[in-house]
Design an enzyme around this catalytic site. Structure first.
Site, PDB file in Angstrom:
ATOM      1  N   HIS A  66      34.763 -26.917 -41.540  1.00 57.91           N
ATOM      2  CA  HIS A  66      34.272 -28.141 -41.502  1.00 57.91           C
ATOM      3  C   HIS A  66      33.864 -28.732 -42.827  1.00 57.91           C
ATOM      4  O   HIS A  66      33.688 -30.030 -42.863  1.00 57.91           O
ATOM      5  CB  HIS A  66      32.946 -28.049 -40.499  1.00 57.91           C
ATOM      6  N   HIS A  91      26.643 -27.476 -49.415  1.00 56.38           N
ATOM      7  CA  HIS A  91      28.011 -27.744 -48.838  1.00 56.38           C
ATOM      8  C   HIS A  91      28.305 -29.382 -49.025  1.00 56.38           C
ATOM      9  O   HIS A  91      27.194 -30.218 -49.293  1.00 56.38           O
ATOM     10  CB  HIS A  91      28.107 -27.361 -47.373  1.00 56.38           C
ATOM     11  N   HIS A  93      29.919 -33.046 -47.531  1.00 61.35           N
ATOM     12  CA  HIS A  93      30.467 -33.870 -46.436  1.00 61.35           C
ATOM     13  C   HIS A  93      31.002 -34.981 -46.900  1.00 61.35           C
ATOM     14  O   HIS A  93      30.643 -35.554 -48.005  1.00 61.35           O
ATOM     15  CB  HIS A  93      29.194 -34.533 -45.419  1.00 61.35           C
ATOM     16  N   HIS A 117      24.460 -31.249 -49.517  1.00 63.70           N
ATOM     17  CA  HIS A 117      23.277 -30.818 -49.028  1.00 63.70           C
ATOM     18  C   HIS A 117      23.082 -29.423 -49.599  1.00 63.70           C
ATOM     19  O   HIS A 117      23.960 -28.682 -49.536  1.00 63.70           O
ATOM     20  CB  HIS A 117      23.373 -30.553 -47.483  1.00 63.70           C
ATOM     21  N   THR A 198      22.670 -31.397 -39.074  1.00 62.57           N
ATOM     22  CA  THR A 198      23.382 -32.531 -38.803  1.00 62.57           C
ATOM     23  C   THR A 198      24.520 -32.040 -37.954  1.00 62.57           C
ATOM     24  O   THR A 198      25.423 -32.806 -37.449  1.00 62.57           O
ATOM     25  CB  THR A 198      23.809 -33.383 -39.878  1.00 62.57           C
ATOM     26  N   THR A 199      24.759 -30.850 -37.713  1.00 65.20           N
ATOM     27  CA  THR A 199      25.961 -30.267 -37.410  1.00 65.20           C
ATOM     28  C   THR A 199      25.467 -29.101 -36.314  1.00 65.20           C
ATOM     29  O   THR A 199      24.390 -28.574 -36.414  1.00 65.20           O
ATOM     30  CB  THR A 199      26.907 -29.601 -38.073  1.00 65.20           C
TER      31      THR A 199
HETATM   32  N1  LIG Z   1      24.341 -30.582 -42.586  1.00 57.95           N
HETATM   33  S1  LIG Z   1      23.145 -29.460 -42.303  1.00 57.95           S
HETATM   34  O1  LIG Z   1      22.515 -29.438 -43.884  1.00 57.95           O
HETATM   35  O2  LIG Z   1      22.406 -29.821 -41.464  1.00 57.95           O
HETATM   36  C1  LIG Z   1      24.008 -27.921 -42.185  1.00 57.95           C
HETATM   37  C2  LIG Z   1      23.107 -26.767 -42.638  1.00 57.95           C
HETATM   38  C3  LIG Z   1      23.998 -25.601 -42.399  1.00 57.95           C
HETATM   39  C4  LIG Z   1      23.082 -24.456 -42.636  1.00 57.95           C
HETATM   40  C5  LIG Z   1      23.656 -23.276 -43.549  1.00 57.95           C
HETATM   41  C6  LIG Z   1      23.019 -22.131 -43.673  1.00 57.95           C
HETATM   42  C7  LIG Z   1      21.615 -21.906 -43.142  1.00 57.95           C
HETATM   43  C8  LIG Z   1      21.256 -22.933 -42.272  1.00 57.95           C
HETATM   44  C9  LIG Z   1      21.815 -24.203 -42.142  1.00 57.95           C
HETATM   45  C10 LIG Z   1      25.480 -25.478 -42.095  1.00 57.95           C
HETATM   46  C11 LIG Z   1      25.979 -26.686 -41.876  1.00 57.95           C
HETATM   47  C12 LIG Z   1      27.269 -26.719 -41.770  1.00 57.95           C
HETATM   48  C13 LIG Z   1      28.143 -27.611 -42.294  1.00 57.95           C
HETATM   49  C14 LIG Z   1      29.339 -27.920 -41.739  1.00 57.95           C
HETATM   50  C15 LIG Z   1      30.156 -26.543 -41.046  1.00 57.95           C
HETATM   51  C16 LIG Z   1      29.316 -25.644 -40.788  1.00 57.95           C
HETATM   52  C17 LIG Z   1      27.796 -25.711 -40.925  1.00 57.95           C
HETATM   53  C18 LIG Z   1      25.527 -28.008 -41.948  1.00 57.95           C
HETATM   54 ZN   LIG Z   2      25.148 -30.814 -44.643  1.00 59.87          ZN
END
Ligand SMILES: NS(=O)(=O)c1cc(-c2ccccc2)cc(-c2ccccc2)c1
Ligand SMILES: [Zn+2]
Length: 227
Positions: A66, A91, A93, A117, A198-199
């Site tokens: 993603h 990561h 977006h 983020h 947000t996911t």
């Molecule tokens: N957009 S977010 O910041 O709320 C977010 C946080 C974390 C997250 C990561 C590590 C620990 C805890 C939370 C993972 C994602 C994510 C985005 C794309 C695909 C899968 C997961 C997204």
């Molecule tokens: Zn994110």
């Protein structure tokens, strides 16, 4: 877990079916428009510690299907009074050709081409990120909006490796770099709210800080994300 996507059969509208927290009142992201904003002079500049990571250290850049994520090192911390939070990963977006505005947060209804983020957990209260993600006050995520402008060499630390992780679950190691270079100059100008991931699973456990000023990367760099 379930499969989810940003569109199609498992798109955002279906998330609440399989993920209880999604679609809740705390559901991030938000559109920061003036009639929900309230100036708070007590909010201090975000303090970064250990963000200038030596090249001898390494980060893992991976494609999780993603997003592209970069695992960070636990010596990177931020202080949001009164707590310290330890960095976990960052990561990105972004959008795609027919929907190029891929940021999650927007300002006055304006979406941006992309958003970074940087995920941290409250290491004063929790021993690891898994426990912190389950707690209502466990996570602090810093949001950096990306706007198209001049070429940004700092983002090349990540973007120059995307070709090696074109497919889901591919990952590579890169040398440490000064992650603060990805941030806007003004760490004292930001939007703050209590929200969620947000996911999926959309845990309502995130103290959000989205910097007011976007950082610039070139059109060519944005299209590296979209290809
Ligand atoms: N957009 S977010 O910041 O709320 C977010 C946080 C974390 C997250 C990561 C590590 C620990 C805890 C939370 C993972 C994602 C994510 C985005 C794309 C695909 C899968 C997961 C997204
Ligand atoms: Zn994110």
């Amino acid at each position: 877990g379930y499969s989810w996507a940003y569109s199609g059969a498992h798109g955002e509208k279906t998330w609440p079916t399989n993920y209880g927290f999604c679609g809740g009142v705390y559901q991030s992201p938000l559109d920061f428009h003036e009639n929900i904003l309230q100036y708070d002079s007590s909010l201090r500049p975000i303090k970064l510690f250990g963000y200038d990571v030596a090249t001898a250290e390494s980060f893992t850049v991976s494609n999780n299907g993603h997003s592209v994520s970069v695992t960070l090192v636990p010596t990177m911390k931020i202080e949001i009074e009164p707590f310290h939070y330890t960095a976990s990963q960052l990561h990105l977006h972004w959008g795609h050709k027919n929907n190029p505005k891929g940021s999650e947060h927007c300002i006055e209804g304006r979406r941006f081409p992309a958003e970074v983020h940087v995920v941290h957990y409250n290491s004063d209260k929790y021993t690891d990120i898994t426990k912190a993600t389950e707690a209502a006050d466990g996570l602090a995520v810093l949001g950096i909006l990306i706007e198209v402008g001049s070429f940004n060499p700092s983002f090349e630390n990540i973007l120059s490796h995307l070709n090696s992780i074109k497919y889901k679950d591919q990952s590579i190691q890169i040398a440490g770099f000064n992650v603060q270079e990805l941030f806007p100059k003004r760490l004292d100008e930001y939007f703050r709210y209590e929200g969620s991931l947000t996911t999926p699973p959309c845990n309502p456990s995130v103290l959000w800080t989205v910097f007011r000023n976007p950082v610039l990367i070139s059109e060519a760099q944005v299209s590296l994300l979209e290809n």
